[in-house]
Design a protein around this motif. Structure first.
Motif, PDB file in Angstrom:
ATOM      1  N   TYR A  39       0.830  -1.207   0.000  1.00  0.00           N
ATOM      2  CA  TYR A  39       0.000   0.000   0.000  1.00  0.00           C
ATOM      3  C   TYR A  39       0.865   1.257   0.000  1.00  0.00           C
ATOM      4  N   PHE A  40       1.954   1.234   0.732  1.00  0.00           N
ATOM      5  CA  PHE A  40       2.902   2.346   0.653  1.00  0.00           C
ATOM      6  C   PHE A  40       3.523   2.417  -0.745  1.00  0.00           C
ATOM      7  N   GLY A  41       3.669   1.250  -1.363  1.00  0.00           N
ATOM      8  CA  GLY A  41       4.253   1.185  -2.699  1.00  0.00           C
ATOM      9  C   GLY A  41       3.428   1.895  -3.750  1.00  0.00           C
ATOM     10  N   VAL A  42       2.127   2.056  -3.506  1.00  0.00           N
ATOM     11  CA  VAL A  42       1.263   2.793  -4.432  1.00  0.00           C
ATOM     12  C   VAL A  42       1.803   4.206  -4.637  1.00  0.00           C
ATOM     13  N   PHE A  43       2.453   4.763  -3.612  1.00  0.00           N
ATOM     14  CA  PHE A  43       2.989   6.129  -3.665  1.00  0.00           C
ATOM     15  C   PHE A  43       4.496   6.137  -3.920  1.00  0.00           C
ATOM     16  N   GLY A  44       5.019   4.976  -4.296  1.00  0.00           N
ATOM     17  CA  GLY A  44       6.439   4.898  -4.605  1.00  0.00           C
ATOM     18  C   GLY A  44       7.339   4.833  -3.386  1.00  0.00           C
ATOM     19  N   ILE A  45       6.755   4.525  -2.231  1.00  0.00           N
ATOM     20  CA  ILE A  45       7.546   4.436  -0.994  1.00  0.00           C
ATOM     21  C   ILE A  45       8.165   3.042  -0.915  1.00  0.00           C
ATOM     22  N   GLY A  46       9.441   2.992  -0.684  1.00  0.00           N
ATOM     23  CA  GLY A  46      10.167   1.734  -0.658  1.00  0.00           C
ATOM     24  C   GLY A  46       9.954   0.914   0.601  1.00  0.00           C
ATOM     25  N   HIS A  47      10.487  -0.314   0.581  1.00  0.00           N
ATOM     26  CA  HIS A  47      10.323  -1.285   1.645  1.00  0.00           C
ATOM     27  C   HIS A  47      10.813  -0.758   3.002  1.00  0.00           C
ATOM     28  N   ASP A  48      12.041  -0.246   3.056  1.00  0.00           N
ATOM     29  CA  ASP A  48      12.617   0.186   4.332  1.00  0.00           C
ATOM     30  C   ASP A  48      11.858   1.357   4.940  1.00  0.00           C
ATOM     31  N   LEU A  49      11.522   2.351   4.116  1.00  0.00           N
ATOM     32  CA  LEU A  49      10.777   3.507   4.626  1.00  0.00           C
ATOM     33  C   LEU A  49       9.374   3.101   5.059  1.00  0.00           C
ATOM     34  N   SER A  50       8.768   2.146   4.352  1.00  0.00           N
ATOM     35  CA  SER A  50       7.435   1.651   4.719  1.00  0.00           C
ATOM     36  C   SER A  50       7.436   1.120   6.143  1.00  0.00           C
ATOM     37  N   TYR A  51       8.451   0.341   6.484  1.00  0.00           N
ATOM     38  CA  TYR A  51       8.539  -0.227   7.834  1.00  0.00           C
ATOM     39  C   TYR A  51       8.778   0.849   8.893  1.00  0.00           C
ATOM     40  N   GLN A  52       9.399   1.939   8.516  1.00  0.00           N
ATOM     41  CA  GLN A  52       9.588   3.044   9.460  1.00  0.00           C
ATOM     42  C   GLN A  52       8.293   3.827   9.671  1.00  0.00           C
ATOM     43  N   LEU A  53       7.467   3.924   8.608  1.00  0.00           N
ATOM     44  CA  LEU A  53       6.228   4.703   8.679  1.00  0.00           C
ATOM     45  C   LEU A  53       5.076   3.932   9.325  1.00  0.00           C
ATOM     46  N   MET A  54       5.104   2.611   9.219  1.00  0.00           N
ATOM     47  CA  MET A  54       3.980   1.808   9.733  1.00  0.00           C
ATOM     48  C   MET A  54       3.646   2.095  11.192  1.00  0.00           C
ATOM     49  N   PRO A  55       4.637   2.093  12.118  1.00  0.00           N
ATOM     50  CA  PRO A  55       4.290   2.366  13.521  1.00  0.00           C
ATOM     51  C   PRO A  55       3.711   3.767  13.736  1.00  0.00           C
TER      52      PRO A  55
END
Length: 264
Positions: A39-55
């Motif tokens: 779902y973060f990938g829809v906006f071009g956000i990568g794997h590592d940043l996604s895990y930082q944003l989830m919490p």
């Protein structure tokens, strides 16, 4: 005006449902559910940043849910309607079936129902004023709420039935774990029943059927093979919409009885 007891029952049902939905959803952010990367990938956000944003996203969701429990104001469910639609849309936008969006109608339907029940805010201040459950609801408001709950119940049942009918893997795993020899056949039968029930609820919501569907949803959501408790809590919007519809159907009978007495 409606019976105050009826209004309070629906108020607390939707209020708790909204809180459950967003606390459960937020918990997935805290535990960093892997599929959120899509779902973060829809906006071009990568794997590592996604895990930082989830919490961070999860913490905000949990905070919104807790505010609904402690001090409900119109601004919170208004935001949650938009957020619920947005997050549900990320599923088809990330490549999942459109049924995944409508199956999550309870996520935005419960806060929408709460907003309708609470009435409109007269000014900016009204959006941040505590919504009291101790005020009766007018018949027009009740009518709009009933229509909203019927449509949302239709959508969430239709979406779940659709996912069953097309053989969603997570559902097939559930049926296999329960002991069905042919999980696909079981899913298609259950899907057909849920789709039929969705149309019945939309056209003529019978109270016994709504109660059965409420119990069915609460029971079957416990069978997710992973994150069982979080999944069950997050689906609070679905349970709450069905239970609220069951309650307002009783209120409809209250109106009819009162009008008959007035006519005598």
């Amino acid at each position: 005006m409606t019976n105050l007891k009826h209004t309070q029952s629906v108020h607390y049902t939707l209020r708790i449902a909204v809180a459950m939905c967003f606390i459960g959803h937020g918990a997935f952010g805290i535990v960093t559910k892997p599929i959120w990367c899509n779902y973060f990938g829809v906006f071009g956000i990568g794997h590592d940043l996604s895990y930082q944003l989830m919490p961070l996203v999860g913490t905000v969701d949990i905070l919104m849910g807790l505010i609904m429990l402690v001090y409900p104001v119109r601004a919170i469910p208004a935001w949650l309607v938009c957020w619920g639609i947005f997050t549900a849309l990320l599923r088809p936008l990330s490549g999942e079936p459109f049924a995944e969006f409508i199956e999550r109608s309870g996520n935005f339907g419960a806060p929408l129902g709460f907003l309708i029940l609470s009435g409109s805010a007269k000014n900016i201040k009204g959006w941040f004023k505590n919504v009291s459950p101790h005020e009766s609801t007018g018949k027009k408001t009740f009518g709009r709420l009933t229509l909203c709950l019927r449509i949302i119940s239709f959508l969430l049942l239709l979406g779940h039935g659709w996912l069953n009918f097309t053989g969603k893997k997570a559902l097939l795993d559930q049926y296999a774990a329960i002991g069905f020899a042919d999980a696909m056949q079981a899913a298609q039968i259950i899907g057909a029943i849920e789709i039929a029930a969705a149309f019945i609820v939309l056209v003529k919501p019978f109270r016994p059927l709504i109660l059965i569907l409420f119990i069915w949803k609460m029971g079957t959501e416990l069978f997710y093979p992973r994150y069982e408790l979080f999944e069950w809590v997050e689906r609070g919007g679905s349970y709450g919409v069905l239970l609220a519809l069951w309650l307002v159907t009783e209120k409809k009978m209250f109106f009819a009885q009162r009008e008959n007495k007035l006519a005598v």
